[in-house]
Design a protein around this motif. Sequence first.
Motif, PDB file in Angstrom:
ATOM      1  N   ARG A  43       0.837  -1.199   0.000  1.00  0.00           N
ATOM      2  CA  ARG A  43       0.000   0.000   0.000  1.00  0.00           C
ATOM      3  C   ARG A  43       0.874   1.253   0.000  1.00  0.00           C
ATOM      4  NH1 ARG A  43      -4.208  -1.568   3.774  1.00  0.00           N
ATOM      5  NH2 ARG A  43      -3.012  -0.664   5.477  1.00  0.00           N
ATOM      6  N   ALA A  44       1.947   1.207   0.762  1.00  0.00           N
ATOM      7  CA  ALA A  44       2.885   2.334   0.777  1.00  0.00           C
ATOM      8  C   ALA A  44       3.532   2.509  -0.585  1.00  0.00           C
ATOM      9  CB  ALA A  44       3.950   2.112   1.849  1.00  0.00           C
ATOM     10  N   LYS A  45       3.905   1.394  -1.208  1.00  0.00           N
ATOM     11  CA  LYS A  45       4.541   1.465  -2.536  1.00  0.00           C
ATOM     12  C   LYS A  45       3.572   2.042  -3.574  1.00  0.00           C
ATOM     13  CE  LYS A  45       7.007  -1.240  -6.047  1.00  0.00           C
ATOM     14  NZ  LYS A  45       6.312  -0.567  -7.180  1.00  0.00           N
ATOM     15  N   ALA A  46       2.310   1.615  -3.509  1.00  0.00           N
ATOM     16  CA  ALA A  46       1.316   2.114  -4.461  1.00  0.00           C
ATOM     17  C   ALA A  46       1.155   3.630  -4.343  1.00  0.00           C
ATOM     18  CB  ALA A  46      -0.021   1.416  -4.249  1.00  0.00           C
ATOM     19  N   ALA A  47       1.125   4.123  -3.110  1.00  0.00           N
ATOM     20  CA  ALA A  47       1.008   5.569  -2.897  1.00  0.00           C
ATOM     21  C   ALA A  47       2.268   6.285  -3.367  1.00  0.00           C
ATOM     22  CB  ALA A  47       0.737   5.859  -1.427  1.00  0.00           C
ATOM     23  N   ALA A  48       3.424   5.695  -3.082  1.00  0.00           N
ATOM     24  CA  ALA A  48       4.689   6.298  -3.502  1.00  0.00           C
ATOM     25  C   ALA A  48       4.764   6.400  -5.023  1.00  0.00           C
ATOM     26  CB  ALA A  48       5.859   5.487  -2.962  1.00  0.00           C
ATOM     27  N   ASP A  49       4.346   5.341  -5.703  1.00  0.00           N
ATOM     28  CA  ASP A  49       4.370   5.346  -7.171  1.00  0.00           C
ATOM     29  C   ASP A  49       3.397   6.386  -7.725  1.00  0.00           C
ATOM     30  OD1 ASP A  49       6.231   3.321  -7.126  1.00  0.00           O
ATOM     31  OD2 ASP A  49       4.785   1.711  -7.517  1.00  0.00           O
ATOM     32  N   LYS A  50       2.217   6.468  -7.156  1.00  0.00           N
ATOM     33  CA  LYS A  50       1.184   7.374  -7.668  1.00  0.00           C
ATOM     34  C   LYS A  50       1.556   8.841  -7.498  1.00  0.00           C
ATOM     35  CE  LYS A  50      -3.733   8.504  -7.270  1.00  0.00           C
ATOM     36  NZ  LYS A  50      -5.041   8.139  -6.651  1.00  0.00           N
ATOM     37  N   PHE A  51       2.174   9.170  -6.338  1.00  0.00           N
ATOM     38  CA  PHE A  51       2.434  10.572  -6.027  1.00  0.00           C
ATOM     39  C   PHE A  51       3.908  10.960  -6.146  1.00  0.00           C
ATOM     40  CE2 PHE A  51      -1.604   9.661  -3.938  1.00  0.00           C
ATOM     41  CZ  PHE A  51      -2.359  10.757  -4.320  1.00  0.00           C
ATOM     42  N   GLY A  52       4.727  10.065  -6.675  1.00  0.00           N
ATOM     43  CA  GLY A  52       6.131  10.393  -6.901  1.00  0.00           C
ATOM     44  C   GLY A  52       6.930  10.577  -5.624  1.00  0.00           C
ATOM     45  N   ILE A  53       6.653   9.753  -4.621  1.00  0.00           N
ATOM     46  CA  ILE A  53       7.359   9.829  -3.334  1.00  0.00           C
ATOM     47  C   ILE A  53       8.598   8.931  -3.420  1.00  0.00           C
ATOM     48  CG2 ILE A  53       7.163   9.490  -0.838  1.00  0.00           C
ATOM     49  CD1 ILE A  53       4.077   9.690  -1.265  1.00  0.00           C
ATOM     50  N   PRO A  54       9.786   9.450  -3.122  1.00  0.00           N
ATOM     51  CA  PRO A  54      11.012   8.683  -3.373  1.00  0.00           C
ATOM     52  C   PRO A  54      11.232   7.461  -2.485  1.00  0.00           C
ATOM     53  CG  PRO A  54      11.507  10.826  -2.376  1.00  0.00           C
ATOM     54  CD  PRO A  54      10.063  10.847  -2.749  1.00  0.00           C
ATOM     55  N   HIS A  55      10.664   7.454  -1.262  1.00  0.00           N
ATOM     56  CA  HIS A  55      10.941   6.340  -0.347  1.00  0.00           C
ATOM     57  C   HIS A  55       9.643   5.812   0.268  1.00  0.00           C
ATOM     58  CE1 HIS A  55      15.198   7.456  -0.493  1.00  0.00           C
ATOM     59  NE2 HIS A  55      14.824   8.706  -0.251  1.00  0.00           N
ATOM     60  N   TYR A  56       9.588   4.506   0.470  1.00  0.00           N
ATOM     61  CA  TYR A  56       8.443   3.920   1.183  1.00  0.00           C
ATOM     62  C   TYR A  56       8.961   2.845   2.144  1.00  0.00           C
ATOM     63  CZ  TYR A  56       8.599  -0.129  -2.008  1.00  0.00           C
ATOM     64  OH  TYR A  56       8.986  -1.238  -2.708  1.00  0.00           O
ATOM     65  N   PHE A  57       8.223   2.679   3.260  1.00  0.00           N
ATOM     66  CA  PHE A  57       8.660   1.771   4.323  1.00  0.00           C
ATOM     67  C   PHE A  57       7.461   1.059   4.943  1.00  0.00           C
ATOM     68  CE2 PHE A  57      11.587   5.377   4.108  1.00  0.00           C
ATOM     69  CZ  PHE A  57      12.807   4.724   3.923  1.00  0.00           C
ATOM     70  N   ALA A  58       7.772   0.073   5.809  1.00  0.00           N
ATOM     71  CA  ALA A  58       6.732  -0.726   6.457  1.00  0.00           C
ATOM     72  C   ALA A  58       6.412  -0.242   7.866  1.00  0.00           C
ATOM     73  CB  ALA A  58       7.142  -2.199   6.497  1.00  0.00           C
ATOM     74  N   VAL A  60       6.944   3.365  10.889  1.00  0.00           N
ATOM     75  CA  VAL A  60       7.475   4.693  11.197  1.00  0.00           C
ATOM     76  C   VAL A  60       8.925   4.593  11.640  1.00  0.00           C
ATOM     77  CG1 VAL A  60       6.642   4.655  13.602  1.00  0.00           C
ATOM     78  CG2 VAL A  60       7.053   6.848  12.449  1.00  0.00           C
ATOM     79  N   GLU A  61       9.260   3.501  12.327  1.00  0.00           N
ATOM     80  CA  GLU A  61      10.636   3.317  12.794  1.00  0.00           C
ATOM     81  C   GLU A  61      11.605   3.222  11.618  1.00  0.00           C
ATOM     82  OE1 GLU A  61       7.886   2.207  16.000  1.00  0.00           O
ATOM     83  OE2 GLU A  61       8.057   1.534  13.914  1.00  0.00           O
ATOM     84  N   GLU A  62      11.216   2.460  10.584  1.00  0.00           N
ATOM     85  CA  GLU A  62      12.060   2.352   9.391  1.00  0.00           C
ATOM     86  C   GLU A  62      12.207   3.707   8.710  1.00  0.00           C
ATOM     87  OE1 GLU A  62      10.991  -0.546   6.506  1.00  0.00           O
ATOM     88  OE2 GLU A  62      11.003  -2.229   7.917  1.00  0.00           O
ATOM     89  N   LEU A  63      11.105   4.427   8.615  1.00  0.00           N
ATOM     90  CA  LEU A  63      11.138   5.735   7.972  1.00  0.00           C
ATOM     91  C   LEU A  63      12.083   6.674   8.706  1.00  0.00           C
ATOM     92  CD1 LEU A  63       7.981   7.685   6.738  1.00  0.00           C
ATOM     93  CD2 LEU A  63       9.900   8.850   7.842  1.00  0.00           C
ATOM     94  N   LEU A  64      11.941   6.752  10.026  1.00  0.00           N
ATOM     95  CA  LEU A  64      12.758   7.661  10.824  1.00  0.00           C
ATOM     96  C   LEU A  64      14.242   7.284  10.785  1.00  0.00           C
ATOM     97  CD1 LEU A  64      10.375   8.024  13.889  1.00  0.00           C
ATOM     98  CD2 LEU A  64      10.958   9.837  12.251  1.00  0.00           C
ATOM     99  N   ALA A  65      14.523   6.002  10.654  1.00  0.00           N
ATOM    100  CA  ALA A  65      15.912   5.539  10.653  1.00  0.00           C
ATOM    101  C   ALA A  65      16.613   5.784   9.322  1.00  0.00           C
ATOM    102  CB  ALA A  65      15.966   4.048  11.000  1.00  0.00           C
ATOM    103  N   ASN A  66      15.831   5.968   8.248  1.00  0.00           N
ATOM    104  CA  ASN A  66      16.437   6.012   6.921  1.00  0.00           C
ATOM    105  C   ASN A  66      16.297   7.324   6.158  1.00  0.00           C
ATOM    106  OD1 ASN A  66      17.423   3.098   6.152  1.00  0.00           O
ATOM    107  ND2 ASN A  66      15.482   2.813   7.254  1.00  0.00           N
TER     108      ASN A  66
END
Length: 348
Positions: A43-58, A60-66
């Motif tokens: 679901r995160a990947k689908a949103a990232a692809d649709k809106f041109g978001i460079p990074h997606y994660f599973a 919040v911890e992964e997001l904050l770490a990277n």
Amino acid sequence: MAKKMRVGIVGAGNIATSAHLPSYMELTDIVEVVAIADIVPERAKAAADKFGIPHYFASVEELLANVDVDYIDICTWTAAHAPVCIAAAKAGKHILCEKPLAANLEQGLAMEKAVREAGVQFMLAVVTRYMAEAIKCHELYEQGVFGDIYAAKCRYVRRRGTPSGWFTDKELAGGGPVLDIGVHSIDRTWYLMGRPTPVSVSAETSYRIGDFQTKGITRWSPLGEGKGVFNTEDSAMIFFRFEGGKTMMAEVAWAINGQEANDVVLFGSKAGCTFDPLTIYGEDEEGYLSDVKPEVTPNNLFVEELRHFVECLNTGKTPISPMEDALTVQKMLDAIYRSAEAHAEVTI
């Protein structure tokens, strides 16, 4: 020069993909969506692809770490607000959180503690404060047009409008229409009254219609169906008391055998008002009764809300819906359920 903010969104469901992300696309001069996370990575990947978001994660911890972000925008189901907010605060990130604050008061207090200890900025996304009529009404209140607003009524009533999925699961949603749509109506009206201090509430919730099978009705279905549980209320009737003898009545329903409504009525010592269209009921300069309809230009509520938060981060100004307000409204919502359970008035 204002800094262009970097935001990471947590939760790639409907509120993110149908409201927040399209609005961010209109604010690319002041904010950039650099990452999105969801417990369902696809679901995160689908949103990232649709809106041109460079990074997606599973998570919040992964997001904050990277990824380096200035703030986290929380668009998860209600019970996940607290853990995401606390993780973001501990990482020193500012926080925008979709309404309601939390699934219950205990979670809300934990969020307030984490935000206060981290010293980060927090804003609750209660979008109806940003509608053109509400903005104009608040301006008139600040100018003293209404005098002392001592009573109010509000309704957010659907005849058959119960969503499916996680919304009807108390463990994930915290409650039914009180926390989903009631928070909008109650928060907006309390804000426009001048944010009086709540004292008590008397309320009853109804579970009489339940999982209706009415023909010709399409149930709104969120991304992330949850566990198929249906244990939340259909509707609530509420009476608030505030300091200074002020009062507010509220009606909230996902499903009820009555007329649909979404309105607010304010009664002040100098004038009152209703919405749709915004109408001020007062007296003219000669002392005659007057009904005045101020001109308001329709706006994109979510764009205005997100723009306001980014501006607050750049200027250090406190948002119009800060943690203090969010926690007060959460206490009011919590008291509704306590009153309904006790079938008696309870203190807030």
